[in-house]
Design a protein around this motif. Sequence first.
Motif, PDB file in Angstrom:
ATOM      1  N   ILE A  48      50.961  47.993  38.387  1.00  0.00           N
ATOM      2  CA  ILE A  48      49.466  46.877  38.455  1.00  0.00           C
ATOM      3  C   ILE A  48      48.071  47.810  38.418  1.00  0.00           C
ATOM      4  O   ILE A  48      47.314  47.429  37.824  1.00  0.00           O
ATOM      5  N   PHE A  49      48.168  48.658  39.419  1.00  0.00           N
ATOM      6  CA  PHE A  49      46.930  49.619  39.606  1.00  0.00           C
ATOM      7  C   PHE A  49      46.374  50.433  38.194  1.00  0.00           C
ATOM      8  O   PHE A  49      45.304  50.085  38.047  1.00  0.00           O
ATOM      9  N   LYS A  50      47.524  50.797  37.703  1.00  0.00           N
ATOM     10  CA  LYS A  50      47.037  51.664  36.541  1.00  0.00           C
ATOM     11  C   LYS A  50      46.625  50.742  35.164  1.00  0.00           C
ATOM     12  O   LYS A  50      45.633  51.362  34.603  1.00  0.00           O
ATOM     13  N   ARG A  51      47.262  49.459  35.176  1.00  0.00           N
ATOM     14  CA  ARG A  51      46.624  48.673  34.386  1.00  0.00           C
ATOM     15  C   ARG A  51      45.288  48.224  34.540  1.00  0.00           C
ATOM     16  O   ARG A  51      44.439  47.947  33.815  1.00  0.00           O
ATOM     17  N   LYS A  52      45.007  48.066  35.642  1.00  0.00           N
ATOM     18  CA  LYS A  52      43.572  47.518  36.315  1.00  0.00           C
ATOM     19  C   LYS A  52      42.612  48.718  35.654  1.00  0.00           C
ATOM     20  O   LYS A  52      41.655  48.510  35.209  1.00  0.00           O
ATOM     21  N   VAL A  53      42.975  50.104  36.016  1.00  0.00           N
ATOM     22  CA  VAL A  53      42.001  51.015  35.609  1.00  0.00           C
ATOM     23  C   VAL A  53      41.891  51.134  34.118  1.00  0.00           C
ATOM     24  O   VAL A  53      40.597  51.368  33.527  1.00  0.00           O
ATOM     25  N   ARG A  54      43.054  51.183  33.329  1.00  0.00           N
ATOM     26  CA  ARG A  54      42.869  51.185  31.963  1.00  0.00           C
ATOM     27  C   ARG A  54      41.904  50.111  31.432  1.00  0.00           C
ATOM     28  O   ARG A  54      41.376  50.183  30.413  1.00  0.00           O
ATOM     29  N   LEU A  55      42.018  48.736  31.892  1.00  0.00           N
ATOM     30  CA  LEU A  55      41.448  47.498  31.462  1.00  0.00           C
ATOM     31  C   LEU A  55      40.035  47.866  31.475  1.00  0.00           C
ATOM     32  O   LEU A  55      39.198  47.529  30.694  1.00  0.00           O
ATOM     33  N   PHE A  56      39.568  48.376  32.724  1.00  0.00           N
ATOM     34  CA  PHE A  56      38.278  48.428  33.015  1.00  0.00           C
ATOM     35  C   PHE A  56      37.652  49.605  32.408  1.00  0.00           C
ATOM     36  O   PHE A  56      36.721  49.320  31.726  1.00  0.00           O
ATOM     37  N   LYS A  57      38.269  50.652  32.115  1.00  0.00           N
ATOM     38  CA  LYS A  57      37.983  51.790  31.096  1.00  0.00           C
ATOM     39  C   LYS A  57      37.793  51.393  29.703  1.00  0.00           C
ATOM     40  O   LYS A  57      36.534  51.510  29.085  1.00  0.00           O
TER      41      LYS A  57
END
Length: 261
Positions: free
Chosen positions: A194-203
């Motif tokens: 979930i954390f990885k998806r949040k970072v990718r979505l923001f980027k």
Amino acid sequence: AQYPEAEIIEVDDYVYSVPPFPNPEYDLWGTEFVLAKEDLYPIRTYKFFETGAKPEQYLDPLASFLEIAGKLSINEQIWFQILMKPVGDKWKEAGKKFVEEMMGRKEIKDGKMYKMISPGEKEILEAVENNIAKLGFEVVLRVIYLAKKENFFKPTAAAIIGSFKQFGSLNLNSFKPNKKITPSINYFFKKQRIFKRKVRLFKNYVNRHFPFTSNGTQLYVLSVEELATIYHLPLISVEAPALSRIYSKKGEPPPTLPIAQ
């Protein structure tokens, strides 16, 4: 051209108004909306929301989304992004084939050939034909809800998804969150993924990423009519506190105005 009296003012890029994610102060939720069916089927467009003869009687499709945004606190933000690029007419081929196949369906009765199309099928045919008759754009549609951790309100995510359900129709098309992008996982290494998806979505949002490869993003085509439905200046009847209304017009000086020599 549709809003000749509108004034556009350049402002600083809002994505830099908060620290880059991840950071200890903020949390986020987001998704990329995709279509539930093939893009030959249109969503409900603004014509469906025209309930009266006068513009002030129209139901603005953006009203519910803006209402959610209007209730945010000073430490909350909703970002909405539409990336698009024009495409040729190849996307229309599937729609033309669909129409031809449906129109070609026949039934033999009493030794005679009849074309059998139900009222519901007729409505679908007309909608598809109307959709593929217009220019199309390949689209990525992203939304992010970002807030300080003490102000982060999980039901806002459900409200955002709900605001897009009004564009849906059982017979035609609708928007839904892309499960490959949304930070919601119920199995194996849940917290890390979930954390990885949040970072990718923001980027991807900050960089206005329009992918050449999918990486989870699903590209699809919307017609100009569909795009005008989900992206336009709010009607005067919609309360949008951040949008300034101008109640006077600018005009050219009269040709008879004396000019000092």
